[in-house]
Design an enzyme around this catalytic site. Structure first.
Site, PDB file in Angstrom:
ATOM      1  N   GLU A  37     -37.213  36.587   0.647  1.00  0.00           N
ATOM      2  CA  GLU A  37     -37.224  37.458   1.789  1.00  0.00           C
ATOM      3  C   GLU A  37     -37.678  36.847   3.060  1.00  0.00           C
ATOM      4  O   GLU A  37     -38.930  36.388   3.299  1.00  0.00           O
ATOM      5  CB  GLU A  37     -38.091  38.454   1.292  1.00  0.00           C
TER       6      GLU A  37
ATOM      7  N   LYS B 144     -46.093  46.631  -2.963  1.00  0.00           N
ATOM      8  CA  LYS B 144     -44.814  45.691  -3.064  1.00  0.00           C
ATOM      9  C   LYS B 144     -45.451  44.725  -1.902  1.00  0.00           C
ATOM     10  O   LYS B 144     -44.958  43.671  -2.064  1.00  0.00           O
ATOM     11  CB  LYS B 144     -43.519  46.536  -3.045  1.00  0.00           C
TER      12      LYS B 144
ATOM     13  N   ASP C  35     -46.922  32.713 -13.862  1.00  0.00           N
ATOM     14  CA  ASP C  35     -45.986  33.759 -14.507  1.00  0.00           C
ATOM     15  C   ASP C  35     -46.343  35.022 -13.736  1.00  0.00           C
ATOM     16  O   ASP C  35     -47.101  35.747 -13.602  1.00  0.00           O
ATOM     17  CB  ASP C  35     -46.701  33.969 -15.962  1.00  0.00           C
TER      18      ASP C  35
ATOM     19  N   HIS D 232     -38.285  41.734  11.718  1.00  0.00           N
ATOM     20  CA  HIS D 232     -37.387  41.320  10.488  1.00  0.00           C
ATOM     21  C   HIS D 232     -35.811  40.897  11.029  1.00  0.00           C
ATOM     22  O   HIS D 232     -35.025  40.340  10.417  1.00  0.00           O
ATOM     23  CB  HIS D 232     -37.316  42.686   9.902  1.00  0.00           C
TER      24      HIS D 232
HETATM   25  C1  MEV Z   1     -41.157  44.904   2.654  1.00  0.00           C
HETATM   26  O1  MEV Z   1     -41.015  43.863   1.647  1.00  0.00           O
HETATM   27  C2  MEV Z   1     -42.853  45.144   2.565  1.00  0.00           C
HETATM   28  C3  MEV Z   1     -42.953  46.453   3.180  1.00  0.00           C
HETATM   29  O2  MEV Z   1     -42.216  47.633   2.654  1.00  0.00           O
HETATM   30  C4  MEV Z   1     -44.592  46.687   2.830  1.00  0.00           C
HETATM   31  C5  MEV Z   1     -45.084  47.986   3.292  1.00  0.00           C
HETATM   32  O3  MEV Z   1     -44.401  48.977   3.730  1.00  0.00           O
HETATM   33  O4  MEV Z   1     -46.201  48.149   3.337  1.00  0.00           O
HETATM   34  C6  MEV Z   1     -42.914  46.393   4.778  1.00  0.00           C
END
Ligand code: MEV
Length: 439
Positions: free
Chosen positions: A81, A265, A281, A379
Site C-alpha cells: 500500500e 487497520k 506470522d 495518497h
Molecule cells: C488506510 O490503509 C488506513 C486508514 O484508513 C487508517 C485510519 O483511518 O485511521 C487511513
C-alpha cells in the site's frame, strides 16, 4: 558514517543509492547486500510451503526517523500500500521532536490450550489438575530441553471451567510457556500434545483440542510518545488544534466499533509490514491484536491519545506481539534475516518494541492526516502512479499520466487509460512529423 535514522531526502535517492545507504548504515556484508536484490530463492521457497510454483514479490521499503528507547533505527517494511512507509517515517519525525518512542514488553509468555470433555464435575477435575501441576510442568519441559536450557519452557498451569457450551461442560487447561526469542507455536503445540494423555489420566475426561492461543495477552508490547503541539503545526492550522482534533478522532474509535476497525487497520498497516519483513506470522499477530481490542467485550481502539496539561499530544499503544527472531521463516527467509540485521535486533523483545512503536507511528500519521487535510491528498500521487502502471504506462509515461490525474484530482483506472492513449497519440504524431509546423 551518520548513525542517525533522520536522513534528509532519503526518498529522493534512487533505489540503488538508498540500498547502498542502508548497507553502509547497518554495516551489511556483501552477501546480505546481495540478498536485498535476490531475496528468497525458488529452492528455499520450495522448502517453506507445499506445491510451490513460483515466488510472489512485494516492495521492501525503509522507514526513517525512528528513535526508540534512545536508539536510532531504520525500519524495513514490506507492504503493497502506498503512503504507509512515508506515513510511518513522517510520524516518527513528529515523535522524535518529543524524544522519540519509549517501548517495553512483558515476558515472552504464550498460552497453550488443552480442551477436556466428558467431565461431570469440572471443579473436582480442575482441583486434580492443580494438585498435579508440577508433574505436568515437568513433562512439558521434557519435550524441549533446548528452550529449558535457554531459561524458557513451561511456567504455569491454569484451569478454566465452561459449565455450558454447545457440546456441554468443558474444562480448559492452559499451559503458560516462556518462548524466549521464538514465536513459539511449535514448542507450545508440542507441549500441549505431550501433556494430553496425562491430562486425561488426571481428569478422567477426554482431550480434544491441543493448540496454542493467538490471544497472547501475556506477551504484550507497549509504546508511548509525546508530540509537542508545535510539531503538529500545518500551513492552515496551529499544532494545538491539530492535537485536539487527533484526540477527537481517537474518541470515535473508543466508542464505535465501525471506526475502531479502521483505526486499528491503520495501526496494523505498520505492524504487519515489519512482521512480514522479518518473516513472522502476521495472521497470528492480526488475530491477537483484534481479539485484544475486544477484551472488555466491545471492540475498541488499540491505541490511546490525549493531551498533556501543556497541550502536547500523548499517544500509547498496547497489544500482544508474539514475534520471534529465531526459528520458522525468520531463520529460513534470507531477506528476513537481513531485515533483523538492519534493525540491529537479535532478541524477540527488541523486535516487538520496534514493531509496537511503528504501529503507534502509523496510527499518528493516519490520524494527523484525517484530522487535517484528509487522507487522499498524500495518497494521490502514489495511487495515481499505481493506476498509471495498471493502465499499461511504462517509463516516463507513468509520471506523465500520474501527474495529469493528480492535477485533475481524478484518480481512476479509466482516466489513466484515456490519458495514456492521449500521450501515446501525441508522441506518435510528434514522431511522424504531424505536429510540426510546416513553416
Ligand atoms: C488506510 O490503509 C488506513 C486508514 O484508513 C487508517 C485510519 O483511518 O485511521 C487511513
Amino acid at each position: 558514517m551518520n548513525t542517525s535514522s533522520q536522513i534528509s531526502g532519503f526518498y529522493r535517492l534512487s533505489v540503488e543509492e538508498r540500498r547502498q545507504f542502508v548497507v553502509d548504515w547497518a554495516a551489511l556484508t556483501a552477501e546480505q547486500a546481495a540478498t536485498l536484490e535476490s531475496g528468497l530463492t525458488l529452492a528455499q521457497a520450495d522448502k517453506m510451503i507445499e506445491n510451490v510454483i513460483g515466488l510472489h514479490a512485494l516492495p521492501l521499503g525503509i522507514a526513517t526517523n525512528f528513535l526508540i528507547n534512545g536508539r536510532d533505527v531504520l525500519v524495513p517494511m514490506v507492504v503493497e500500500e502506498p503512503s504507509v512507509v512515508a506515513g510511518a517515517s513522517f510520524a516518527a519525525k513528529l515523535a522524535r521532536a518529543g524524544g522519540g518512542f519509549h517501548a517495553e514488553t512483558t515476558e515472552s509468555l504464550m498460552i497453550g490450550q488443552i480442551q477436556v470433555l466428558g467431565l461431570t464435575d469440572l471443579s473436582a477435575a480442575a482441583g486434580r489438575v492443580q494438585a498435579q501441576k508440577q508433574r505436568l510442568l515437568d513433562l512439558a519441559n521434557r519435550t524441549d530441553p533446548v528452550i529449558v536450557s535457554l531459561h524458557g519452557g513451561a511456567r504455569d498451569i491454569e484451569t478454566y471451567q465452561f459449565a455450558a457450551s454447545p457440546v456441554g461442560p468443558m474444562l480448559v487447561v492452559h499451559v503458560i510457556y516462556d518462548c524466549r526469542d521464538a514465536m513459539g507455536a511449535n514448542m507450545v503445540n508440542t507441549a500441549c500434545e505431550a501433556l494430553a494423555p496425562l491430562v486425561e489420566e488426571i481428569t478422567g475426561g477426554r482431550v480434544n483440542l491441543r493448540i496454542l492461543s493467538n490471544l497472547a495477552d501475556r506477551r504484550l508490547a507497549v509504546a508511548r510518545c509525546v508530540v509537542p503541539a508545535a510539531a503538529l503545526d500545518t500551513a492552515d492550522l496551529p499544532g494545538a488544534v491539530v492535537a485536539q482534533r487527533i484526540v477527537e478522532a481517537h474518541a470515535l474509535a473508543v466508542v464505535d466499533p465501525y471506526r475502531a476497525a479502521t483505526h486499528n487497520k491503520g495501526i496494523m498497516n505498520g505492524i504487519d509490514a515489519v512482521v512480514l519483513a522479518t518473516g513472522n506470522d502476521w495472521r497470528a499477530i492480526e488475530a491477537g491484536a483484534h481479539a485484544y481490542a475486544a477484551r472488555d467485550g466491545q471492540y475498541r481502539a488499540l491505541s490511546e491519545w490525549s493531551l498533556t496539561a501543556a497541550g502536547d499530544l500523548v499517544g500509547s499503544l498496547e497489544l500482544p506481539l508474539a514475534v520471534g527472531t529465531v526459528g520458522g521463516a525468520t531463520r529460513v527467509h534470507p531477506t528476513a534475516r537481513v531485515a533483523l540485521q538492519i534493525m540491529g535486533v537479535t532478541r524477540a523483545r527488541d523486535l516487538a518494541e520496534i514493531i509496537v512503536a511503528v504501529g503507534l507511528a502509523q496510527n499518528l500519521a493516519a490520524l494527523r492526516a484525517l484530522a487535517t487535510e484528509g487522507i487522499q491528498r498524500g495518497h494521490m500521487a502514489l495511487h495515481a502512479r499505481q493506476m498509471a502502471i495498471a493502465a499499461g504506462a511504462t517509463g516516463d509515461e507513468v509520471e506523465r499520466v500520474a501527474a495529469a490525474m493528480v492535477q485533475e484530482r481524478v484518480i481512476r483506472g479509466d482516466r489513466a487509460a484515456q490519458l495514456l492513449a492521449e500521450i501515446r497519440r501525441l508522441l506518435t504524431r510528434g514522431a511522424s512529423g504531424a505536429d510540426k509546423n510546416p513553416e
